[in-house]
Write a protein that holds these residues in place. Structure first.
Motif, PDB file in Angstrom:
ATOM      1  N   THR A 158       0.833  -1.207   0.000  1.00 41.88           N
ATOM      2  CA  THR A 158       0.000   0.000   0.000  1.00 41.88           C
ATOM      3  C   THR A 158       0.867   1.257   0.000  1.00 41.88           C
ATOM      4  OG1 THR A 158      -1.736  -1.188   1.206  1.00 41.88           O
ATOM      5  CG2 THR A 158      -1.809   1.218   1.241  1.00 41.88           C
ATOM      6  N   ARG A 159       1.930   1.248   0.816  1.00 42.24           N
ATOM      7  CA  ARG A 159       2.823   2.404   0.844  1.00 42.24           C
ATOM      8  C   ARG A 159       3.549   2.576  -0.481  1.00 42.24           C
ATOM      9  NH1 ARG A 159       6.136   2.484   6.456  1.00 42.24           N
ATOM     10  NH2 ARG A 159       6.975   4.322   5.389  1.00 42.24           N
ATOM     11  N   VAL A 160       3.965   1.480  -1.083  1.00 43.47           N
ATOM     12  CA  VAL A 160       4.629   1.571  -2.387  1.00 43.47           C
ATOM     13  C   VAL A 160       3.663   2.105  -3.433  1.00 43.47           C
ATOM     14  CG1 VAL A 160       5.617   0.195  -4.259  1.00 43.47           C
ATOM     15  CG2 VAL A 160       6.370  -0.184  -1.914  1.00 43.47           C
ATOM     16  N   ASP A 161       2.402   1.648  -3.411  1.00 45.28           N
ATOM     17  CA  ASP A 161       1.415   2.135  -4.374  1.00 45.28           C
ATOM     18  C   ASP A 161       1.171   3.628  -4.204  1.00 45.28           C
ATOM     19  OD1 ASP A 161       1.175  -0.397  -5.381  1.00 45.28           O
ATOM     20  OD2 ASP A 161      -0.635  -0.908  -4.234  1.00 45.28           O
ATOM     21  N   ILE A 162       1.099   4.071  -2.947  1.00 46.21           N
ATOM     22  CA  ILE A 162       0.897   5.503  -2.703  1.00 46.21           C
ATOM     23  C   ILE A 162       2.081   6.303  -3.217  1.00 46.21           C
ATOM     24  CG2 ILE A 162       0.692   7.249  -0.897  1.00 46.21           C
ATOM     25  CD1 ILE A 162      -0.920   5.209   0.718  1.00 46.21           C
ATOM     26  N   ASP A 163       3.313   5.816  -2.953  1.00 42.87           N
ATOM     27  CA  ASP A 163       4.498   6.518  -3.448  1.00 42.87           C
ATOM     28  C   ASP A 163       4.538   6.544  -4.972  1.00 42.87           C
ATOM     29  OD1 ASP A 163       5.325   7.005  -0.883  1.00 42.87           O
ATOM     30  OD2 ASP A 163       6.650   5.252  -0.768  1.00 42.87           O
ATOM     31  N   VAL A 164       4.161   5.435  -5.602  1.00 38.79           N
ATOM     32  CA  VAL A 164       4.146   5.403  -7.069  1.00 38.79           C
ATOM     33  C   VAL A 164       3.095   6.363  -7.622  1.00 38.79           C
ATOM     34  CG1 VAL A 164       3.620   3.923  -9.056  1.00 38.79           C
ATOM     35  CG2 VAL A 164       5.080   3.066  -7.237  1.00 38.79           C
ATOM     36  N   GLU A 165       1.917   6.403  -6.970  1.00 37.24           N
ATOM     37  CA  GLU A 165       0.886   7.334  -7.424  1.00 37.24           C
ATOM     38  C   GLU A 165       1.347   8.783  -7.278  1.00 37.24           C
ATOM     39  OE1 GLU A 165      -2.619   6.491  -5.265  1.00 37.24           O
ATOM     40  OE2 GLU A 165      -2.996   4.562  -6.269  1.00 37.24           O
ATOM     41  N   GLN A 166       2.069   9.076  -6.183  1.00 37.71           N
ATOM     42  CA  GLN A 166       2.590  10.423  -6.011  1.00 37.71           C
ATOM     43  C   GLN A 166       3.599  10.753  -7.098  1.00 37.71           C
ATOM     44  OE1 GLN A 166       1.610  12.765  -3.985  1.00 37.71           O
ATOM     45  NE2 GLN A 166       3.164  14.234  -4.688  1.00 37.71           N
TER      46      GLN A 166
END
Length: 455
Positions: A344-352
């Motif tokens: 989830t944290r990786v997905d949020i960072d990628v979306e950012q």
């Protein structure tokens, strides 16, 4: 009614049975006990035949023993077989991961202090074992006489000797669960009036009890092997969860996610390697409990019963196995939750990062549009300059040819706004044509507004 039944019964043979009906019907009678009358000696061996090679050797061995005695060998799907052997009976049984060979004959070992074996026993030097030996039992079934229990059990280890009355007091069963000098666990059964069918059922249950006891405990060494790896994975998971709280950023999260993936792979490999052994141990332990209940023990003064002794020795081992299985399951769930958090944290960072990239692309598109508009303006001026120059040459040629009296410079000045307006109009039409072409290629894209009020 009788005539109808006699007419209907033969017709059942014409009905097609289910493919598994014979196997299911025969399972109830798969391992029947025999009628036993003492005194009698049993030699019972169990071999690990879980591998394909040992399984094939087991099948060839029982076939060779049958041929040597002139008996019919078992069929390819048979799970048990009984043949006459050297004045006694040899019984072969095949289980999921092991095979047992039980030979019994009329023999009273009291005269030799239960130290000798009768001649002709099948497990001599000519016996080619099919796999590693796991279970070895000698069971002596003799009538109870006036010699006394202390004399009969003199050869057992007093520190682990278990004695109990069984089958409502009709027999006494004793063992110390220790291997003698020949590697066999000794069981002594003193007959106090057992019927042959009771004796057959009791002796078979005692042999099965010892067999399943050994195989139930086979999971304990596997638990000792797996435990350090489980502890290592638990420690690394604790370190990773601490780092999750203290670190930020896409690269750090990806690194932690990679470590979690490796830990998950290690845990799954351990679980795949040990799950069968642990499951089998728990199943065997339940069979041992059932056999102990079936023999209906009653305590003998001064001795522990079989159940009380095994509960003190087997229960801790089984709890160790069960606890390790629970740790594996809990650890698997914790790893899954930690991996989900990191993903989830990786997905949020990628979306950012994607948002920042799109914002940068939008900014570059705006700059490119401004540059394009600037270039278009300059191109209109440049093209107009060259067109006006051409008109200037044309006007000068007309003046020299006396076509008109007007000064060429004046005509050139008059042509400047006309040419500039015309070039700008041409560029606008080209852009409009390109926009219409793009709209036809991409119908979802923006299109020119409709200025026709009738449409």
């Amino acid at each position: 009614m009788t005539s109808l039944q006699s007419q209907a019964t033969p017709g059942l043979a014409r009905l097609e049975p289910h493919a598994l009906r014979g196997l299911v019907m025969g399972e109830v009678h798969a391992r029947p006990f025999r009628l036993i009358d003492g005194p009698r000696l049993f030699l019972h061996l169990g071999f690990d035949v879980s591998s394909k090679a040992s399984s094939d050797r087991d099948r060839k061995l029982i076939e060779a023993l049958c041929h040597a005695q002139g008996a019919t060998p078992p069929g390819p799907e048979a799970r048990h077989h009984v043949i006459a052997f050297s004045g006694g009976t040899l019984k072969w049984e095949r289980f999921a991961e092991f095979a047992t060979y039980s030979w019994d004959t009329v023999f009273d070992g009291r005269a030799s202090g239960y130290s000798l074996l009768p001649p002709g026993q099948p497990f001599g030097t000519h016996f080619n074992q099919p796999g590693p030996l796991v279970v070895a039992v000698r069971l002596d079934f003799v009538p109870d006489d006036s010699r006394g229990l202390q004399t009969e059990t003199a050869g057992f280890d007093a520190t682990s000797l278990c004695v109990a009355e069984v089958v409502d007091g009709r027999a006494i069963a004793a063992t110390d669960f220790r291997a003698d000098g020949d590697g066999k666990v000794r069981i002594l059964v003193l007959d106090r009036g057992l019927a042959p069918n009771q004796a057959g059922a009791l002796l078979q249950r005692l042999l099965e009890l010892e067999t399943y006891r050994i195989f139930a405990l086979m999971g304990l060494p596997e638990a000792y092997r797996v435990a350090p790896n489980i502890r290592r994975i638990e420690t690394e998971l604790t370190d990773i969860t601490a780092e999750i709280r203290a670190t930020e950023g896409l690269e750090a999260n990806r690194r932690l996610l990679g470590r979690l993936s490796r830990l998950t792979a290690d845990l799954e490999a351990e679980d795949a390697a040990s799950s069968y052994r642990f499951g089998a141990s728990r199943a065997y332990e339940r069979i041992v409990t059932g056999r102990l209940q079936a023999i209906n023990e009653k305590p003998v003064a001064g001795f522990p019963t079989w159940s009380s002794f095994l509960s003190r020795r087997m229960d801790p081992a089984m709890r160790t196995i069960e606890t390790l299985q629970e740790r594996q399951g809990n650890l698997s769930r914790k790893l899954a939750r930690a991996a989900q958090l990191l993903r989830t944290r990786v997905d949020i960072d990628v979306e950012q990062q994607n948002r920042e990239l799109l914002s940068s692309m939008n900014q570059r598109a705006k700059l490119q549009l401004r540059l394009q508009q600037t270039v278009e303006g300059l191109s209109i001026a440049a093209v107009s300059y060259y067109v006006i120059g051409l008109f200037g040459y044309l006007f000068k040629a007309g003046k020299e040819a006396h076509l008109y009296p007007i000064d060429p410079s004046i005509l050139t000045g008059i042509a400047v706004p006309i040419v500039v307006f015309g070039i700008a109009l041409i560029v606008r039409n080209i852009r409009k044509h390109h926009a219409e072409t793009d709209a036809k290629i991409d119908p979802e894209g923006p299109s020119e507004p409709d200025t026709n009020p009738k449409s």
